[in-house]
Design a protein around this motif. Structure first.
Motif, PDB file in Angstrom:
ATOM      1  N   GLN A 233       0.851  -1.203   0.000  1.00  0.00           N
ATOM      2  CA  GLN A 233       0.000   0.000   0.000  1.00  0.00           C
ATOM      3  C   GLN A 233       0.879   1.243   0.000  1.00  0.00           C
ATOM      4  OE1 GLN A 233      -2.863   0.091   3.211  1.00  0.00           O
ATOM      5  NE2 GLN A 233      -3.359  -2.074   2.950  1.00  0.00           N
ATOM      6  N   MET A 234       0.701   2.078  -1.010  1.00  0.00           N
ATOM      7  CA  MET A 234       1.393   3.364  -1.059  1.00  0.00           C
ATOM      8  C   MET A 234       0.482   4.350  -1.777  1.00  0.00           C
ATOM      9  SD  MET A 234       5.166   4.328  -2.549  1.00  0.00           S
ATOM     10  CE  MET A 234       5.892   2.829  -1.947  1.00  0.00           C
ATOM     11  N   LYS A 235      -0.316   5.061  -0.990  1.00  0.00           N
ATOM     12  CA  LYS A 235      -1.303   5.955  -1.587  1.00  0.00           C
ATOM     13  C   LYS A 235      -1.202   7.395  -1.081  1.00  0.00           C
ATOM     14  CE  LYS A 235      -4.626   2.284  -2.538  1.00  0.00           C
ATOM     15  NZ  LYS A 235      -4.171   2.188  -3.920  1.00  0.00           N
ATOM     16  N   GLY A 236      -0.588   7.590   0.093  1.00  0.00           N
ATOM     17  CA  GLY A 236      -0.541   8.941   0.643  1.00  0.00           C
ATOM     18  C   GLY A 236       0.781   9.358   1.230  1.00  0.00           C
ATOM     19  N   TYR A 237       1.721   8.425   1.300  1.00  0.00           N
ATOM     20  CA  TYR A 237       3.016   8.705   1.939  1.00  0.00           C
ATOM     21  C   TYR A 237       4.152   8.582   0.929  1.00  0.00           C
ATOM     22  CZ  TYR A 237       0.844   8.308   6.583  1.00  0.00           C
ATOM     23  OH  TYR A 237       0.065   8.483   7.703  1.00  0.00           O
TER      24      TYR A 237
END
Length: 318
Positions: A233-237
């Motif tokens: 998961q990599m969506k906001g950082y």
């Protein structure tokens, strides 16, 4: 009667926790091995940069001089200098032994996200939210950069230097590779904001991670897509990705508290390393051994493969 030869063992992965270090500097924004892997740097939200011994997990020195949180750091090839960058728009050069600031470089119009020495430590390169990469001569007393690369249309999130080449990742979704010797620029378009870039150890490929939760391996010279790696998961950082020291595996931080590790050739998930319950903010792979540093909240974890962790415990016992 000839017996079949045993199958060669696949490369081992760092999955045994050797040590957890409480850095006592607020959330750790970045963790980096030095050039030989004997030390590591931790960049803190409390404005400090700290140097640690990898084998003992002990603090060697604290470097204070930034006015806001430290976002990235690098050590020179001879371990005599450090460079760091911060949300205070500055890049600082440090003398490792004395802990003193030797240069404070100003010129970026916003926070500086990434910084790295070239191989000879004669130049420091810094990338900023202002969309520029600035090249600073470490031997000169001049305050102006020797070169400004301002082709990006948005924030520079990551940069890597290898010999005469510079690789940058940008929030505008473009991977830019500069041949500084020839004065050429090569651009690959990736449809999502890029968070981290790196070269493969053999120098033939580039790896980039982006906010569509995908890592992409590209052929450096043609731009051909060689592999895609998904599952994390990599969506906001803005999270790190890297290759193992022998280019056998691709690794990425994730927002779900794990480090994901894929087989580079097959693209299959080889390891899902449970680090904790928060975002894995940063990581760094050892330059030659099967060791991994991860940063979560105020802690840094050192991981090794099973054989090395056995050796470590035997050494501790003796």
């Amino acid at each position: 009667m000839a017996f079949p030869a045993p199958r060669p063992e696949g490369p081992q992965l760092p999955q045994v926790l050797l040590r957890t270090v409480d850095c006592l500097q607020g959330p750790v924004r970045a963790v980096r091995f030095n050039v030989d892997g004997n030390y590591f740097l931790s960049c803190g939200a409390d404005k400090s940069l700290k140097l640690w011994s990898v084998n003992r997990g002990t603090l060697l020195k604290t470097y204070s001089g930034h006015g806001y949180e430290v976002l990235d750091a690098d050590s020179s090839f001879d371990n005599s200098q450090l460079c760091s960058c911060s949300s205070d728009k500055s890049v600082i050069l440090w003398d490792v032994a004395s802990g003193q600031v030797t240069r404070k470089l100003r010129g970026h119009a916003g926070k500086v996200n990434c910084v790295q020495f070239n191989e000879e430590a004669t130049v420091v390169l810094s990338g900023s939210i202002d969309g520029s990469v600035r090249c600073w001569d470490t031997r000169s007393r001049r305050q102006e950069p020797i070169q400004i690369l301002d082709d990006a249309r948005d924030s520079i999130s990551s940069l890597k230097v290898a010999q005469h080449e510079l690789l940058t990742g940008c929030v505008d979704g473009r991977l830019r590779r500069y041949d500084l010797r020839m004065g050429q620029l090569h651009v690959d378009f990736i449809s999502s904001p890029i968070t981290c870039v790196c070269f493969s150890a053999d120098g033939q490929c580039t790896l980039s991670s982006s906010l569509d939760s995908t890592l992409r391996l590209l052929d450096k010279s043609t731009g051909e897509l060689l592999g895609e790696y998904k599952g994390h998961q990599m969506k906001g950082y803005k999270l790190d990705c890297c290759l193992s020291s022998k280019d056998t595996h691709v690794l990425s931080c994730s927002e779900d508290g794990h480090v994901y590790c894929w087989d580079l050739v097959e693209g299959s998930l080889a390891l899902k390393l449970p680090v904790g319950k928060a975002v894995v903010q940063s990581m760094s792979f050892h330059p030659s051994q099967c060791r991994l540093l991860t940063a979560m909240e105020r802690h840094v974890q050192l991981w090794a493969n099973e054989s090395e962790s056995t050796e470590e415990s035997m050494n501790t016992d003796t």
